[in-house]
Design a protein around this motif. Structure first.
Motif, mmCIF file in Angstrom:
data_model
loop_
_atom_site.group_PDB
_atom_site.id
_atom_site.type_symbol
_atom_site.label_atom_id
_atom_site.label_comp_id
_atom_site.label_asym_id
_atom_site.label_seq_id
_atom_site.Cartn_x
_atom_site.Cartn_y
_atom_site.Cartn_z
ATOM 1 N N GLY A 127 79.736 -2.815 -10.972
ATOM 2 C CA GLY A 127 80.020 -2.701 -12.400
ATOM 3 C C GLY A 127 80.627 -3.961 -12.992
ATOM 4 O O GLY A 127 81.474 -3.894 -13.891
ATOM 5 N N LEU A 128 80.178 -5.123 -12.521
ATOM 6 C CA LEU A 128 80.751 -6.388 -12.972
ATOM 7 C C LEU A 128 80.137 -6.833 -14.308
ATOM 8 O O LEU A 128 79.043 -6.415 -14.667
ATOM 9 C CB LEU A 128 80.533 -7.471 -11.917
ATOM 10 N N THR A 129 80.865 -7.682 -15.013
ATOM 11 C CA THR A 129 80.409 -8.189 -16.306
ATOM 12 C C THR A 129 80.538 -9.699 -16.345
ATOM 13 O O THR A 129 81.629 -10.246 -16.133
ATOM 14 C CB THR A 129 81.249 -7.587 -17.462
ATOM 15 N N SER A 130 79.425 -10.390 -16.597
ATOM 16 C CA SER A 130 79.445 -11.832 -16.800
ATOM 17 C C SER A 130 80.051 -12.112 -18.174
ATOM 18 O O SER A 130 79.839 -11.361 -19.119
ATOM 19 C CB SER A 130 78.028 -12.412 -16.761
ATOM 20 N N MET A 131 80.790 -13.211 -18.285
ATOM 21 C CA MET A 131 81.344 -13.610 -19.577
ATOM 22 C C MET A 131 80.357 -14.571 -20.230
ATOM 23 O O MET A 131 80.217 -15.712 -19.806
ATOM 24 C CB MET A 131 82.726 -14.242 -19.389
ATOM 25 N N ILE A 132 79.640 -14.061 -21.215
ATOM 26 C CA ILE A 132 78.529 -14.826 -21.811
ATOM 27 C C ILE A 132 78.662 -14.880 -23.326
ATOM 28 O O ILE A 132 79.365 -14.080 -23.940
ATOM 29 C CB ILE A 132 77.161 -14.206 -21.437
ATOM 30 N N GLU A 133 77.974 -15.842 -23.907
ATOM 31 C CA GLU A 133 77.826 -15.937 -25.356
ATOM 32 C C GLU A 133 76.330 -15.940 -25.639
ATOM 33 O O GLU A 133 75.621 -16.884 -25.259
ATOM 34 C CB GLU A 133 78.478 -17.207 -25.886
ATOM 35 N N PHE B 157 76.099 -19.687 -21.883
ATOM 36 C CA PHE B 157 75.231 -19.333 -23.000
ATOM 37 C C PHE B 157 74.010 -18.600 -22.454
ATOM 38 O O PHE B 157 73.451 -18.983 -21.421
ATOM 39 C CB PHE B 157 74.751 -20.581 -23.738
ATOM 40 N N VAL B 158 73.588 -17.568 -23.169
ATOM 41 C CA VAL B 158 72.342 -16.873 -22.848
ATOM 42 C C VAL B 158 71.508 -16.806 -24.128
ATOM 43 O O VAL B 158 71.984 -16.334 -25.169
ATOM 44 C CB VAL B 158 72.603 -15.450 -22.309
ATOM 45 N N LEU B 159 70.276 -17.305 -24.049
ATOM 46 C CA LEU B 159 69.370 -17.289 -25.199
ATOM 47 C C LEU B 159 68.718 -15.921 -25.363
ATOM 48 O O LEU B 159 68.147 -15.380 -24.404
ATOM 49 C CB LEU B 159 68.271 -18.319 -25.020
ATOM 50 N N ARG C 110 77.657 -28.209 -27.255
ATOM 51 C CA ARG C 110 78.921 -27.573 -26.870
ATOM 52 C C ARG C 110 79.087 -27.553 -25.352
ATOM 53 O O ARG C 110 80.185 -27.774 -24.836
ATOM 54 C CB ARG C 110 78.989 -26.150 -27.432
ATOM 55 N N MET C 111 77.999 -27.276 -24.634
ATOM 56 C CA MET C 111 78.053 -27.266 -23.171
ATOM 57 C C MET C 111 78.491 -28.632 -22.641
ATOM 58 O O MET C 111 79.276 -28.720 -21.690
ATOM 59 C CB MET C 111 76.686 -26.884 -22.600
ATOM 60 N N MET D 146 71.399 -20.543 -20.066
ATOM 61 C CA MET D 146 71.415 -21.987 -20.269
ATOM 62 C C MET D 146 72.329 -22.611 -19.217
ATOM 63 O O MET D 146 73.512 -22.268 -19.134
ATOM 64 C CB MET D 146 71.897 -22.331 -21.683
ATOM 65 N N ASP D 147 71.779 -23.529 -18.441
ATOM 66 C CA ASP D 147 72.456 -24.082 -17.279
ATOM 67 C C ASP D 147 72.731 -25.574 -17.493
ATOM 68 O O ASP D 147 71.998 -26.247 -18.227
ATOM 69 C CB ASP D 147 71.538 -23.876 -16.065
#
Length: 353
Positions: free
Chosen positions: A313-319, A342-344, A332-333, A42-43
């Motif tokens: 080995g990176l990690t996105s910080m997502i909900e 946010f990722v649906l 909220r955005m 979600m952008d």
């Protein structure tokens, strides 16, 4: 797949409220990839577009241009993918193929580019995005998701990630320590920090207040934090950075940030301001400084960042949220209440109700 009925969540008017919407995918061509949507990022662009705040919204409008899915059918001439592959689609799904930009593999700058949603096919039908159960896209605009990369982690890289990566890749593999500034710590900014650190840059996060200091230094691994409203801190940092990635989406004074750049420094604009930004030409001339813009990234660069992310080995910080939370997520955005994307979970949602 011809005439396949799909369900998406669409906005009907500038309220931006999303609800289930049934539509038919276009006919599958010989170079098309049909895939079941698994996840979609979600952008901020989605939020502005569904509210008709940018471009002219063509309702009903199904947003989503950070799309990850599983291939279910291939056109007869598609050789680079197989049924069952996990693939991704970003912000564009077509271009003219003939202009300088297309022939130079920077098709995102094609004047006749086709947006993933709120675009128009040659037959007049609208393009619809990844807040839907399935999509059909020409193979040129589809990328492969590396096996080591979880699909929900890949989603934000298809717009926000490549938006940061494209202008920063010029500084990769430098033979000196690159002093980087990341202005703004949102969806694009947090990925910019992770990318710059993975390129071994010395990273300073620049923010208007102290609120995100702990996040920047402890959660994202930045080396320094600079409060732009603190005159003493800004004075100490003059001529200290080789580049600043400017992700800010609001009007802001460029002059103070230009002062932070060393000779030959670059201010890289990737955040779209709603009104014109101002600067003093003397600030550029006296320091041989450059202001430049960058639009998302090419298909080639999108594939590159996916490999880069997997290899590092990176990690996105997502909900991760379900489709029935999408309206709440956009609320909220709008008030910056998300860390950081946010990722649906489209495939895991009941999108019909």
């Amino acid at each position: 797949m011809e005439g396949r009925k799909v369900i998406g969540w669409a906005a009907r008017d500038q309220s931006g409220h999303l609800s289930p919407y049934s539509f038919t995918l276009r006919e599958t061509g010989p170079e098309d990839v049909v895939f079941k949507v698994l996840y979609c990022g979600m952008d901020h662009t989605d939020l502005h577009q569904i509210r008709n705040e940018i471009h002219s919204a063509n309702y009903p409008l199904v947003p989503g241009h950070e799309v990850v899915g599983e291939v279910v059918e291939l056109g007869s001439e598609v050789k680079k993918f197989r049924v069952g592959d996990i693939v991704g689609v970003g912000c564009i799904v077509g271009s003219c193929g003939e202009c300088f930009s297309c022939k130079s593999n920077i098709e995102q700058y094609c004047n006749n580019g086709l947006l993933t949603y709120n675009g128009t096919y040659k037959d007049g039908r609208p393009t619809q995005g990844g807040f839907s159960s399935a999509m059909v896209v020409h193979q040129k605009f589809v990328v492969g998701i590396p096996e080591k990369l979880a699909p929900e982690q890949a989603a934000p890289l298809l717009c926000a990630g490549v938006t940061a990566y494209s202008p920063l890749r010029q500084f990769n593999r430098s033979d000196k320590v690159v002093k980087a500034g990341i202005l703004g710590l949102g969806g694009v900014g947090h990925l910019g920090v992770l990318i710059a650190k993975a390129m071994d840059h010395h990273v300073t996060v620049i923010s208007s207040s102290d609120k995100k200091r702990v996040e920047a230094l402890e959660h994202l691994g930045a080396d320094a934090f600079l409060v732009s409203s603190n005159g003493a801190e800004m004075e100490q940092a003059v001529n200290s950075l080789d580049y600043i990635l400017d992700t800010v989406l609001a009007v802001h004074p460029l002059q103070s940030y230009l002062s932070l750049l060393n000779v030959d420094g670059k201010l890289l604009l990737v955040g779209v301001s709603p009104n014109p930004l101002q600067f003093d030409s003397v600030d550029l001339i006296l320091g041989k400084k450059t202001i430049s813009g960058s639009l998302i990234g090419s298909i080639e660069e999108t594939q590159e960042i996916l490999q880069f992310w997997a290899e590092k080995g990176l990690t996105s910080m997502i909900e991760v949220v379900k489709m029935d939370y999408a309206n709440k997520a956009f609320e909220r955005m709008a008030r910056n209440d998300v860390r950081y994307r946010f990722v649906l979970d489209v495939a895991g949602s009941n999108i019909e109700s």
